[in-house]
Design a protein around this motif. Structure first.
Motif, PDB file in Angstrom:
ATOM      1  N   VAL A 150      -5.235  -6.360  -0.959  1.00  0.00           N
ATOM      2  CA  VAL A 150      -4.289  -6.250  -2.069  1.00  0.00           C
ATOM      3  C   VAL A 150      -2.902  -6.691  -1.603  1.00  0.00           C
ATOM      4  CG1 VAL A 150      -3.104  -4.662  -3.643  1.00  0.00           C
ATOM      5  CG2 VAL A 150      -5.564  -4.440  -3.267  1.00  0.00           C
ATOM      6  N   LEU A 151      -2.512  -6.254  -0.414  1.00  0.00           N
ATOM      7  CA  LEU A 151      -1.196  -6.632   0.120  1.00  0.00           C
ATOM      8  C   LEU A 151      -1.057  -8.147   0.231  1.00  0.00           C
ATOM      9  CD1 LEU A 151      -0.654  -3.930   2.900  1.00  0.00           C
ATOM     10  CD2 LEU A 151       0.688  -4.226   0.813  1.00  0.00           C
ATOM     11  N   VAL A 152      -2.167  -8.806   0.591  1.00  0.00           N
ATOM     12  CA  VAL A 152      -2.135 -10.263   0.715  1.00  0.00           C
ATOM     13  C   VAL A 152      -1.889 -10.916  -0.650  1.00  0.00           C
ATOM     14  CG1 VAL A 152      -3.550 -12.297   1.241  1.00  0.00           C
ATOM     15  CG2 VAL A 152      -3.647 -10.283   2.727  1.00  0.00           C
ATOM     16  N   HIS A 153      -2.376 -10.255  -1.710  1.00  0.00           N
ATOM     17  CA  HIS A 153      -2.395 -10.904  -3.027  1.00  0.00           C
ATOM     18  C   HIS A 153      -1.207 -10.579  -3.919  1.00  0.00           C
ATOM     19  CE1 HIS A 153      -6.655 -11.844  -2.132  1.00  0.00           C
ATOM     20  NE2 HIS A 153      -6.358 -12.904  -2.843  1.00  0.00           N
ATOM     21  N   VAL A 154      -0.177  -9.932  -3.408  1.00  0.00           N
ATOM     22  CA  VAL A 154       1.003  -9.672  -4.243  1.00  0.00           C
ATOM     23  C   VAL A 154       2.197 -10.459  -3.698  1.00  0.00           C
ATOM     24  CG1 VAL A 154       0.262  -7.384  -5.014  1.00  0.00           C
ATOM     25  CG2 VAL A 154       1.584  -7.601  -2.903  1.00  0.00           C
ATOM     26  N   GLY A 155       3.204 -10.632  -4.556  1.00  0.00           N
ATOM     27  CA  GLY A 155       4.427 -11.312  -4.131  1.00  0.00           C
ATOM     28  C   GLY A 155       5.172 -10.492  -3.093  1.00  0.00           C
ATOM     29  N   GLU A 156       6.117 -11.166  -2.396  1.00  0.00           N
ATOM     30  CA  GLU A 156       6.795 -10.527  -1.267  1.00  0.00           C
ATOM     31  C   GLU A 156       7.521  -9.233  -1.665  1.00  0.00           C
ATOM     32  OE1 GLU A 156       9.656 -12.710   1.359  1.00  0.00           O
ATOM     33  OE2 GLU A 156       7.993 -14.136   1.382  1.00  0.00           O
ATOM     34  N   ASP A 157       8.216  -9.275  -2.795  1.00  0.00           N
ATOM     35  CA  ASP A 157       8.986  -8.108  -3.207  1.00  0.00           C
ATOM     36  C   ASP A 157       8.088  -6.919  -3.508  1.00  0.00           C
ATOM     37  OD1 ASP A 157      11.123  -9.706  -2.940  1.00  0.00           O
ATOM     38  OD2 ASP A 157      11.859  -9.489  -4.986  1.00  0.00           O
ATOM     39  N   VAL A 158       7.007  -7.190  -4.225  1.00  0.00           N
ATOM     40  CA  VAL A 158       6.085  -6.113  -4.562  1.00  0.00           C
ATOM     41  C   VAL A 158       5.437  -5.579  -3.280  1.00  0.00           C
ATOM     42  CG1 VAL A 158       3.978  -5.536  -5.815  1.00  0.00           C
ATOM     43  CG2 VAL A 158       5.670  -7.057  -6.848  1.00  0.00           C
ATOM     44  N   ARG A 159       5.123  -6.500  -2.361  1.00  0.00           N
ATOM     45  CA  ARG A 159       4.528  -6.091  -1.097  1.00  0.00           C
ATOM     46  C   ARG A 159       5.431  -5.101  -0.374  1.00  0.00           C
ATOM     47  NH1 ARG A 159       3.760 -11.097   1.975  1.00  0.00           N
ATOM     48  NH2 ARG A 159       2.172 -11.465   0.391  1.00  0.00           N
ATOM     49  N   GLU A 160       6.714  -5.434  -0.354  1.00  0.00           N
ATOM     50  CA  GLU A 160       7.655  -4.527   0.296  1.00  0.00           C
ATOM     51  C   GLU A 160       7.623  -3.145  -0.359  1.00  0.00           C
ATOM     52  OE1 GLU A 160      11.961  -5.355   0.997  1.00  0.00           O
ATOM     53  OE2 GLU A 160      11.174  -7.362   1.368  1.00  0.00           O
ATOM     54  N   SER A 161       7.562  -3.134  -1.692  1.00  0.00           N
ATOM     55  CA  SER A 161       7.571  -1.840  -2.383  1.00  0.00           C
ATOM     56  C   SER A 161       6.291  -1.067  -2.081  1.00  0.00           C
ATOM     57  CB  SER A 161       7.773  -2.028  -3.893  1.00  0.00           C
ATOM     58  OG  SER A 161       6.574  -2.407  -4.524  1.00  0.00           O
ATOM     59  N   LEU A 162       5.176  -1.773  -1.878  1.00  0.00           N
ATOM     60  CA  LEU A 162       3.923  -1.082  -1.548  1.00  0.00           C
ATOM     61  C   LEU A 162       3.942  -0.582  -0.101  1.00  0.00           C
ATOM     62  CD1 LEU A 162       1.301  -3.451  -3.241  1.00  0.00           C
ATOM     63  CD2 LEU A 162       2.302  -1.350  -4.135  1.00  0.00           C
ATOM     64  N   LEU A 163       4.439  -1.418   0.802  1.00  0.00           N
ATOM     65  CA  LEU A 163       4.495  -1.006   2.210  1.00  0.00           C
ATOM     66  C   LEU A 163       5.390   0.223   2.375  1.00  0.00           C
ATOM     67  CD1 LEU A 163       4.717  -4.494   3.993  1.00  0.00           C
ATOM     68  CD2 LEU A 163       2.857  -2.840   4.200  1.00  0.00           C
ATOM     69  N   ALA A 164       6.426   0.309   1.529  1.00  0.00           N
ATOM     70  CA  ALA A 164       7.344   1.444   1.627  1.00  0.00           C
ATOM     71  C   ALA A 164       6.642   2.761   1.333  1.00  0.00           C
ATOM     72  CB  ALA A 164       8.524   1.243   0.671  1.00  0.00           C
ATOM     73  N   GLU A 165       5.503   2.687   0.625  1.00  0.00           N
ATOM     74  CA  GLU A 165       4.765   3.911   0.275  1.00  0.00           C
ATOM     75  C   GLU A 165       3.778   4.330   1.365  1.00  0.00           C
ATOM     76  OE1 GLU A 165       5.023   5.602  -2.723  1.00  0.00           O
ATOM     77  OE2 GLU A 165       6.679   4.260  -3.296  1.00  0.00           O
ATOM     78  N   MET A 166       3.640   3.519   2.422  1.00  0.00           N
ATOM     79  CA  MET A 166       2.602   3.794   3.423  1.00  0.00           C
ATOM     80  C   MET A 166       3.240   4.203   4.742  1.00  0.00           C
ATOM     81  SD  MET A 166       0.403   0.321   2.676  1.00  0.00           S
ATOM     82  CE  MET A 166      -1.155   0.738   3.459  1.00  0.00           C
ATOM     83  N   ASP A 167       2.516   5.068   5.511  1.00  0.00           N
ATOM     84  CA  ASP A 167       3.020   5.316   6.858  1.00  0.00           C
ATOM     85  C   ASP A 167       2.369   4.323   7.816  1.00  0.00           C
ATOM     86  OD1 ASP A 167       0.542   6.311   7.697  1.00  0.00           O
ATOM     87  OD2 ASP A 167       1.055   8.326   7.024  1.00  0.00           O
ATOM     88  N   GLU A 168       2.850   4.306   9.051  1.00  0.00           N
ATOM     89  CA  GLU A 168       2.418   3.249   9.971  1.00  0.00           C
ATOM     90  C   GLU A 168       0.913   3.205  10.203  1.00  0.00           C
ATOM     91  OE1 GLU A 168       4.275   2.607  13.708  1.00  0.00           O
ATOM     92  OE2 GLU A 168       6.210   2.204  12.788  1.00  0.00           O
ATOM     93  N   ASP A 169       0.308   4.401  10.364  1.00  0.00           N
ATOM     94  CA  ASP A 169      -1.131   4.426  10.604  1.00  0.00           C
ATOM     95  C   ASP A 169      -1.898   3.797   9.445  1.00  0.00           C
ATOM     96  OD1 ASP A 169      -0.598   5.650  12.949  1.00  0.00           O
ATOM     97  OD2 ASP A 169      -1.120   7.675  12.266  1.00  0.00           O
ATOM     98  N   GLU A 170      -1.457   4.110   8.244  1.00  0.00           N
ATOM     99  CA  GLU A 170      -2.125   3.537   7.074  1.00  0.00           C
ATOM    100  C   GLU A 170      -1.995   2.013   7.069  1.00  0.00           C
ATOM    101  OE1 GLU A 170      -1.860   6.637   3.353  1.00  0.00           O
ATOM    102  OE2 GLU A 170       0.030   5.866   4.135  1.00  0.00           O
TER     103      GLU A 170
END
Lengths: 453, 453
Positions: free
Chosen positions: A68-88
């Motif tokens: 899913v991360l591969v398939h979204v635009g850069e800005d949205v990706r950043e917003s999704l990564l912000a919701e995850m901790d490093e292990d995830e």
């Protein structure tokens, strides 16, 4: 039995999902989301306001997170990564293909990249490091090292037995690549040829060595145009010594082509193709305001031109009423030429060798437009203000401004390109500056000459 | 040995070709052209002025003529067909695949179509007639009947022997389709699976029946989004009874995606993605002037608003100097929102379910833009004209117009879509009408209230 795909599937999914979210019961949302492909989930996440996006992202099967991360635009990706901790994040991305990992690498925290590299075996680690060593937007970044290679001196039978033994064939493999002992690229063999030829046929006889390999430093735009010119599914990538490094597949090329189109459309408005529909207000504001500030500069420039003619306007206020027409129509006509030029430049169809016939064509079109549209404006002015001199002045100004617009429409993007600036991004601002300034100047200038003489 | 592909191949080819044409010796031109793929030749023809285009077209190997015609835009195709007589056209197109023939059919003279139909065998004739019976821009028009079908109750070995006997596999075949006795679509089997599984494996065990087939009346935009969401190379097309009719392949989908991007970028300037860079002047004039006439109507509307305030401008000519800034900045800000919305609508990411959060976000961004940009404009006005009331008026007008621009940017494309009008085409005109009218009205209106009280 297979159900037929419905129309407007995305819009329907979005509606269903929004309704489910509004009820607050997350079970149905989870079930709905996890029937979708990672790309569809990505598209859906991009359609959701930030708060709902975070909820849905939490419900996605962790196995799909990386794709899913591969398939979204850069800005949205950043917003999704912000919701995850490093292990995830590490868990999500470590099983991705090398090309996908390389795509994400820029957006991942360094600590995550280190973790992922540590978790990989040596071969894959070296491959990833190699891919990351090539420039962004080059073939090297797009390639995946998952190639199947064969030697020219074996038979179809040997290859078929090898494939059966291998047990797995990478996705989008329509050709096997034939290499020398030193891993130099010699040509390709279609999978279809393996299936239709006698098993005793030597690979030698099936090699297609017509199609050149892609050099690792080729730009991704050039890669895309090669793929669509040759209808390739996959293509080999080689280094300067013709050593086979990997292959590029059509799925990544489709993404590039989509982004090229979005780039041309969005950058005309000073936006990025990675822009998030629901980016947070402060970020959206920061980005937009830069563009508006640039445009404000050009607006003041045009305004200063008008300022030079305050005396004239003071004598005849009708000039103030009519001057936006001259400037605006120049902008519209110039934008048409600009849009054609930007596409032509993107396709490599415009260069020094055909500027002259292009300018000549556009000047003639502009002259006809000027005579007709300028004539109509002149008549309307005469009918409105009963002033035949004013009508003649606006007619002349329209012709001058439409001619300027045509020249600017052809020459501005070419000049920007030569200066290594992006014509799709900067073309519009420069063009409308020309058409505004020339529009006001020609109209108010002619008026000063004719009316105040 | 394979040579690496160079950068900017198209631009280089164009330069070489132009130079060769300029020398007037056609031998080298012919040799150069006929080393290219039909798509490359098409791209090159699109880059040439009409006279040179006709010369080069005459030098193309007649065997490639049909494929070249498939690979150029509609306008250029017309110009190429105009150079051919009927026999040449028939010879060029009769060997094309059914989907390509269907694509060309609209542009071919009826007599040619009849000739081509006559020259086909009954099966192919019926297939072509079937494809032509589906609406333009639907899956039915994109499909090709060249599918390989297998039955579920045979083994891999049987299929492999069948393929070898068949001797030819259509391009872009990554899956075989499994059908029932009544030719209903049951699922697909990857070619890769045939190669990696034991020959005694029954096809039954290899069927992938997860992926639904595409309904024959699906829109081509939806087909494109399905392909990119699932990374398909080929996909089956079925009728309402799930009978397999044909398949769509990625090469045609790539063309659709490219056209979608061009459509969004070009229609914002009132142009068509089929527009020829070198279309004859009378034709270019006719097309452009229609768009300019529409824009002229909106320009007069805005002008009429200014006309209502002649008395105010007469009292303070600085208003005439500043009014283009208010209107123009509204247009710039609104265009940004519009561009994002048009992309969102094209991707199915915007619908009734997320209008409200979108409007709310854009209103807040506009308010921040208004405060900052409006503040700057207000200060500049004060510095320029030393009139603090005028500065306050323009500050207020900027805020009002940027808010109108944001609302229009979101709501205009949605309304156009609901009215079944193309937001990419009509959005810009409607939006700038709103921002011009609101810009002039808010600025001159506020000025009348404040300055003439």
């Amino acid at each position: 039995m297979a159900d037929a795909v419905r129309h407007d599937k995305t819009a329907r999914q979005l509606r269903l999902l929004s309704d489910a979210l509004d009820t607050g019961r997350l079970g149905p949302v989870r079930r709905l989301v996890n029937t979708l492909s990672p790309a569809e989930i990505g598209n859906l996440l991009e359609s959701l306001p930030v708060a709902k996006r975070a909820i849905v992202w939490g419900l996605v099967d962790p196995e799909d997170d990386g794709e899913v991360l591969v398939h979204v635009g850069e800005d949205v990706r950043e917003s999704l990564l912000a919701e995850m901790d490093e292990d995830e994040i590490v868990a999500a991305v470590e099983d991705l293909d090398i090309d996908d990992l390389a795509l994400l690498a820029e957006d991942l925290p360094d600590t995550v990249i280190e973790e992922v590299l540590k978790s990989m075996d040596r071969e894959n680690r070296e491959r990833l490091e190699q891919v990351l060593s090539y420039g962004e937007d080059t073939a090297g970044r797009l390639m995946n090292p998952d190639v199947i290679t064969v030697r020219a001196d074996v038979t179809v039978d040997v290859v078929l037995r090898y494939l059966r033994l291998r047990g797995e064939i990478p996705e989008h493999t329509d050709h096997l690549f034939v290499v020398s002992r030193r891993h130099q690229y010699l040509g390709r063999v279609a999978i279809a040829a393996l299936l239709t030829h006698d098993v005793s046929t030597p690979i030698n006889e099936l090699i297609d060595d017509e199609q050149p390999a892609i050099a690792v430093d080729t730009s991704s735009d050039e890669v895309a145009s090669q793929f669509s010119h040759h209808d390739w599914i996959s293509a080999p990538v080689v280094d300067g010594n013709n050593i086979l490094l990997g292959r590029i597949t059509i799925d990544d090329v489709v993404d590039i082509i989509r982004e090229q189109g979005e780039h041309q459309a969005l950058s005309a408005a000073g936006l990025d193709e990675d822009e998030d529909l629901f980016s947070p207000v402060p970020r959206a504001f920061r980005r937009r305001v830069v563009w508006l500030a640039v445009n404000l500069g050009t607006a003041f420039l045009a305004s200063a031109v008008v300022g030079q003619f305050q005396g004239t306007i003071d004598r005849l206020v009708a000039l103030a009423v009519l001057m936006p027409i001259v400037a605006g129509m120049g902008g519209n006509a110039g934008t048409q030429v600009l849009a054609l030029m930007v596409r032509g430049l993107a396709l490599g169809q415009v260069g020094a060798s055909n500027v002259r016939p292009l300018v000549w064509k556009e000047v003639r079109v502009a002259l006809l437009n000027g005579l007709l549209i300028g004539g109509v404006v002149g008549l309307a002015t005469w009918a409105w203000f009963h002033d035949h001199e004013l009508a003649l002045v606006i007619f002349g100004a329209m012709i001058i401004n439409l001619l300027s617009a045509a020249l600017a429409g052809v020459l501005v993007p070419l000049t920007l390109k030569r200066l290594r600036l992006d014509p799709a991004l900067a073309g519009g601002v420069v063009l409308t500056t020309v058409t505004d300034v020339m529009g006001f100047f020609s109209f108010l200038g002619l008026a000063t000459l004719v009316l105040l003489r």
